[in-house]
Design an enzyme around this catalytic site. Structure first.
Site, PDB file in Angstrom:
ATOM      1  N   ASP A  83     -37.859  -6.147 -52.831  1.00 46.07           N
ATOM      2  CA  ASP A  83     -39.188  -5.661 -53.233  1.00 46.07           C
ATOM      3  C   ASP A  83     -39.084  -4.310 -53.939  1.00 46.07           C
ATOM      4  OD1 ASP A  83     -40.528  -7.876 -52.236  1.00 46.07           O
ATOM      5  OD2 ASP A  83     -40.855  -6.974 -50.275  1.00 46.07           O
ATOM      6  N   GLU A 119     -47.720 -13.911 -52.602  1.00 46.00           N
ATOM      7  CA  GLU A 119     -47.640 -12.531 -52.136  1.00 46.00           C
ATOM      8  C   GLU A 119     -46.980 -11.691 -53.230  1.00 46.00           C
ATOM      9  OE1 GLU A 119     -45.330 -12.731 -48.580  1.00 46.00           O
ATOM     10  OE2 GLU A 119     -43.501 -13.366 -49.598  1.00 46.00           O
TER      11      GLU A 119
END
Length: 395
Positions: free
Chosen positions: A54, A233
């Site tokens: 991420d 997401e």
């Protein structure tokens, strides 16, 4: 015997020059070659040369600043997206001020510069839980020890404001940031699984949600209504006149040590566009993102790149191309979450739709450096034939 030793040395030298076998990747239960798509539809990544899950990258003062999830939110800097990346320490000097699980290991940070202040939004959660929060820290310069943690901006599951829609149905992780190009209004994107990805307006100081009790100020951007499991997401939003682009990760992100999903069910990077920051966003086929839509811009490829996601976009300045960056698993390295690598590609736009291109320049003409080099077995076989012939003559 001297001839045999000499020829054996030639073979070993040849193998060294032409590449040696890569270390074998772990073989999780249920893995097979069919788990790793070999499509060449997507280009190999340019290598970021840093392990990261991420990633978030801020371009400031001629340098790149990378933020990633981990103990107290690690920071790095580099002069180039290819590195080398210099570790700077962490954003937080201790656990988050948010009194929830995993306070010492925030997830998925997003850093932005806004009105002479740097903001780092981050997530506090644990896998499979909706008892989550998005926190924020601020600093006036990108130095260690200069950040102030302001605690929770949004709570879901438990905590202040968690009883207000959309926090009653959503999961407060994976924050991202965008401003309305016409009004200057700042917005926060967030969300994972459950009821998808939301957009909420922020106050001018970015430390609170504007009128959180007013449901008509929030927008559901991405949703998968027809599936029991809703694997969307890791959102991000970028702007390229005249469109806003809502990016997100779709599929299984991680936890591959014990097996893989069916091919195509792993992470991929998808997008929709709209001329309004609040949508509705549609994909290239005209399907709304709230109806399960999303055009795949980057997915697993070449049998080497697996489950790319955690997407971000650096907007090109002064005619430079936009840059798509993300994490991915290299199948020759491993499948633990900590094995994730930084990759990036330039973006071209075809009829207003982003396309990831190969190469490390804006023309997309040169080959990416993401390929895994293996041994040249054809040349090695030729060497053995040559040796055998020499030994036969010598005998």
């Amino acid at each position: 015997m001297h001839l045999l030793a000499l020829l054996t040395g030639i073979i070993l030298l040849h193998a060294t020059v032409n590449g040696s076998p890569q270390p074998s990747a772990p073989s999780p239960t249920g893995s097979s070659s069919s788990s790793f798509p070999t499509t060449t539809k997507y280009p190999l990544p340019n290598l970021g040369n840093v392990a990261v899950h991420d990633p978030n990258i801020l371009h400031h003062a001629g340098a790149y600043w990378l933020f990633k999830g981990g103990v107290h939110l690690p920071m790095y800097t580099a002069a180039s997206l290819a590195g080398p990346w210099t570790p700077l320490g962490t954003v937080l000097d201790g656990p988050s001020a948010i009194p929830k699980q995993n306070r010492s290991r925030p997830w998925a940070p997003t850093a932005v510069a806004w009105n002479a202040t740097f903001y780092c939004f981050y997530s506090i959660s644990k896998a499979g839980s909706r008892n989550s929060a998005i926190g924020v820290a601020t600093a006036t310069q990108l130095d260690l020890g200069s950040w102030s943690d302001h605690g929770a901006l949004i709570n879901t599951g438990q905590g202040n404001g968690s009883d207000i829609y959309p926090y009653t149905v959503s999961n407060a992780i994976d924050p991202a940031f965008i401003t309305d190009q016409s009004t200057g209004q700042p917005y926060l994107l967030y969300g994972s699984y459950w009821h998808g990805i939301y957009l909420v307006p922020l106050a001018a100081d970015l430390l609170s949600v504007t009128e959180p009790e007013r449901q008509n100020t929030t927008t559901n951007l991405v949703y998968v209504p027809e599936e029991k499991v809703k694997p969307v997401e890791g959102s991000f939003m970028s702007y390229r006149d005249p469109y806003y682009y809502a990016w997100f990760s779709h599929g299984k992100c991680c936890g591959f040590q014990t097996g893989f999903p069916a091919a195509g069910k792993e992470y991929s990077i998808r997008v929709g566009r709209s001329k309004d920051v609040r949508g509705p966003f549609v994909d290239q086929d005209g399907r709304q993102l709230t109806a399960g839509g999303g055009t795949v811009v980057y997915g697993s490829n070449h049998g080497t790149v697996y489950a790319p996601g955690g997407v971000g976009v650096l907007s090109g300045a002064e005619g430079d191309p936009d840059v798509l960056y993300y994490h991915y698993l290299n199948t020759s390295i491993g499948f633990a979450d900590t094995d994730a690598q930084l990759g990036w590609n330039f973006l071209h736009y075809e009829d207003g739709w982003p396309v990831a291109v190969s190469g490390d320049n804006s023309t997309g003409t040169s080959e990416s450096s993401g390929v895994v080099v293996g041994p040249d077995y054809t040349l090695h076989v030729g060497s053995f034939i040559f040796v055998w012939g020499c030994l036969w003559l010598h005998s």
